[in-house]
Design a protein around this motif. Sequence first.
Motif, short mmCIF file in Angstrom:
data_model
loop_
_atom_site.label_atom_id
_atom_site.label_comp_id
_atom_site.label_asym_id
_atom_site.label_seq_id
_atom_site.Cartn_x
_atom_site.Cartn_y
_atom_site.Cartn_z
N UNK A 74 -37.14 -113.71 44.99
CA UNK A 74 -37.02 -113.70 46.45
C UNK A 74 -36.44 -112.35 46.88
N UNK A 75 -36.90 -111.77 48.00
CA UNK A 75 -36.29 -110.51 48.48
C UNK A 75 -34.79 -110.68 48.69
N UNK A 76 -34.05 -109.63 48.38
CA UNK A 76 -32.59 -109.69 48.44
C UNK A 76 -32.05 -108.60 49.35
N UNK A 77 -31.17 -108.98 50.26
CA UNK A 77 -30.50 -108.03 51.16
C UNK A 77 -29.01 -108.06 50.89
N UNK A 78 -28.44 -106.89 50.63
CA UNK A 78 -27.00 -106.75 50.45
C UNK A 78 -26.39 -106.20 51.74
N UNK A 79 -25.29 -106.79 52.18
CA UNK A 79 -24.53 -106.27 53.32
C UNK A 79 -23.22 -105.71 52.78
N UNK A 80 -22.98 -104.40 53.01
CA UNK A 80 -21.83 -103.72 52.42
C UNK A 80 -20.98 -103.13 53.55
N UNK A 81 -19.80 -103.66 53.74
CA UNK A 81 -18.93 -103.22 54.83
C UNK A 81 -18.25 -101.90 54.48
N UNK A 82 -17.45 -101.41 55.41
CA UNK A 82 -16.76 -100.14 55.21
C UNK A 82 -15.25 -100.29 55.20
N UNK A 83 -14.58 -99.26 55.66
CA UNK A 83 -13.12 -99.18 55.70
C UNK A 83 -12.56 -100.29 56.58
N UNK A 84 -11.54 -101.00 56.08
CA UNK A 84 -10.90 -102.08 56.83
C UNK A 84 -9.40 -101.78 56.95
N UNK A 85 -8.99 -100.95 57.91
CA UNK A 85 -7.60 -100.50 57.97
C UNK A 85 -6.58 -101.60 58.17
N UNK A 86 -6.96 -102.72 58.81
CA UNK A 86 -6.00 -103.81 59.03
C UNK A 86 -6.19 -104.98 58.07
N UNK A 87 -7.26 -104.96 57.28
CA UNK A 87 -7.48 -106.01 56.30
C UNK A 87 -8.21 -107.23 56.80
#
Length: 453
Positions: A74-87
């Motif tokens: 099945x096609x796969x999509x990854x979601x990759x977040x960035x910097x989270x200064x407050x968590x």
Amino acid sequence: MLYSRLVGLLWISHQLVMGMDGECGVFTDLGLQHSLIGTSLNVQLLLYTRANSTCGRILKHEDPFSQPQLRPKRPTTFIIHGYRPTGSPPGWIDEFVELLLDRADLNVIVVDWNRGATSINYLTPVANTPKVARNVTDFIKKMQDHEASLSSIHLIGISLGAHISGFIGAAFEGRVGRITALDPAGPQFTDTSTDKRLDPSDAQFVDVVHTDMDALGFRKPLGHIDYYANGGSDQPGCPKTIAGGSGYFKCDHQRSVYLFLDSIKNTTCNMTSYPCRSYQDFLDAKCLDCDQFKDGGCPVFGYDVLHWKERLLQLNQTSVYFTTNSLHPFCKTLYKVEIVTWNQETKKAYITLKLYGKEQETEATIDHTASEFQQYTKTTLLAQFDQGLQKVEKVLLRFRTGNLLCPRYKLRLLRIQLTPIQSNLRPMCRYDLLLEHNKDVFFRPIPCRVFSF
């Protein structure tokens, strides 16, 4: 009786959290204290499919297919977040997952590296980006062992996540199908070599949107197509001063995410983009020609840009511009405005137009620069309305000089023509109008004559 009810409520709550066939994974939620002391990197992969769209399954790196919902073909999509200064977890994760699964039958994998992205020291998450990339790369290799195709993998990276996506793609020598970069991080990546940031060779197709290039984002092109929304920096509706609180720092940067989400869910309100040398030229209506894209027209922004993939690959790197509203729906309706004046002397003015339909109205002010009007010379402007009207019954036209010291002259129009850019509606015209400074003139548009200057 009360005790039994409490037990029953606790059991129901447990089932909602755990799911009917296993534990639901939760995105890591940290606080300011973690930001101050720092966090050690830990990558958690959360799987969502149409069978478990609201209950993420934690994927084990050593045995990804212990979760039966993960289908390698099945096609796969990854979601990759960035910097989270407050968590805190990103507020858009759940909507992102939901919209992707509404559009296609996918494996959606959220890459949760909040432990590693949370720190008051931005340099720490930057240093962690290659490590996150190696972690996800190893996971994808295990998927390959079960016949997963690299060409069916889509990496969506936000800010630092965009460069993580680039590192992953580079590890597979650009054979990953697509990388979508949402306002790639600029600090610590600007002026670095291509092996230390995202670049077009990292995937078969790389699309990038810039929304905060003068602060947290990256300025130069990084993909096969680079979208500069509202010029790539200041976004409508975002605070312009520090008085706007935290939004002053993050609103422009985060707008890239909300624009992309809008492109997934709003298929009837397309944000068409136009190739251009600069944003100024775009606003001056110098870049409305889509002939280089042939019958497909200029590319729309966002999720469905793959319809233009082959042509964009031929063009190599293409920078495009479009403007948006401040809120959903973000798409604007564009008109090319052509004005010819009678005035013997050259005049400069700002133009405001308002279109009236049966029960709607919409307004556009062309004020990025004072337009210059010469006798018998066609001046072309770009008018951007917050919505489109099926039928325009009346038009308001106003001009102002913008200079309080100048005499308030009159503008004598030989002709004004309004041509919708993104629809098949016919051009509208009006002839022989006299405009007085800062006074509204109303007229009913009529069919244009075959008449040119």
